[in-house]
Design an enzyme around this catalytic site. Structure first.
Site, PDB file in Angstrom:
ATOM      1  CG  ASN A  61      17.963  24.167  47.459  1.00 26.98           C
ATOM      2  OD1 ASN A  61      17.133  24.759  46.781  1.00 26.98           O
ATOM      3  ND2 ASN A  61      19.059  23.639  46.934  1.00 26.98           N
ATOM      4  CD  GLU A  63      23.863  24.467  46.936  1.00 26.85           C
ATOM      5  OE1 GLU A  63      23.440  23.387  46.497  1.00 26.85           O
ATOM      6  OE2 GLU A  63      24.702  25.154  46.323  1.00 26.85           O
ATOM      7  CB  CYS A  72      17.003  20.523  52.903  1.00 24.09           C
ATOM      8  SG  CYS A  72      18.438  19.452  52.774  1.00 24.09           S
ATOM      9  CD  GLU A  74      12.951  18.659  51.591  1.00 22.86           C
ATOM     10  OE1 GLU A  74      13.762  19.590  51.392  1.00 22.86           O
ATOM     11  OE2 GLU A  74      13.111  17.519  51.122  1.00 22.86           O
ATOM     12  CB  CYS A 112      18.195  14.567  52.202  1.00 22.40           C
ATOM     13  SG  CYS A 112      18.129  15.776  53.550  1.00 22.40           S
ATOM     14  CB  CYS A 115      14.470  16.565  54.878  1.00 18.21           C
ATOM     15  SG  CYS A 115      15.362  18.085  54.501  1.00 18.21           S
TER      16      CYS A 115
END
Length: 160
Positions: A61, A63, A72, A74, A112, A115
């Site tokens: 990930n 940010e 993210c 993924e 999430c 994803c």
């Protein structure tokens, strides 16, 4: 009429119950997690993706102070694979997430919603299921045979 949604999944108390390939994916996802950039949430996620050609690629990930601009683990991996190997079939994805400071209470972290939708797009594109594994640093693992198990009311190109 009420209908319950039932999902098929497997639960492993330890990675010792996994195949050698799955253990390797766990270790690669765990290592990728360490490269996560999460100065705001302090929540690190790593993933490892196995392609049909047996190559493994990872993501973490990333940010950003402008929160919607982050990505993210993924999707970092999936989009890189899609851009560089557009015709390779994705077989498995292994996700490990949790707070930067290890906690025994952290459950296995599933992908999430964004994803899940992205994984659905790749399953649809390749017309083949992707096995999804999600874990924590305690080595507890859940596995589903397709993202459809985590996103039963999925949206795909058939709606367009």
């Amino acid at each position: 009429m009420k209908k319950d949604i039932k999902i098929g999944y497997e639960h492993f108390k330890s990675i010792s119950e996994l195949s050698e390939t799955e253990k390797k994916l766990f270790e690669r996802a765990k290592k990728a997690r360490e490269t996560g950039y999460a100065p705001y949430s302090n929540f690190l996620v790593g993933c490892a993706v196995l392609l049909e050609n047996e190559e493994i690629y990872t993501g973490s990930n990333q940010e950003n102070a402008a929160y919607p601009s982050g990505l993210c683990a993924e999707r970092t991996a999936l989009f890189w694979i899609g851009a560089n190997f557009p015709n390779e079939v994705i077989k498995k994805i292994f996700i490990i997430g949790g707070p930067r400071e290890f906690s025994e209470k952290t459950p296995p972290i599933p992908p999430c919603g964004a994803c899940r939708q992205s994984l659905m797009e790749y399953e649809t594109k390749q017309n083949e299921d992707i096995e999804v594994y999600f874990s924590n640093l305690n080595e507890e693992v859940f596995k589903v045979n397709s993202i459809k198990n985590l996103l039963p009311f999925y949206f795909d190109a058939t709606f367009l």
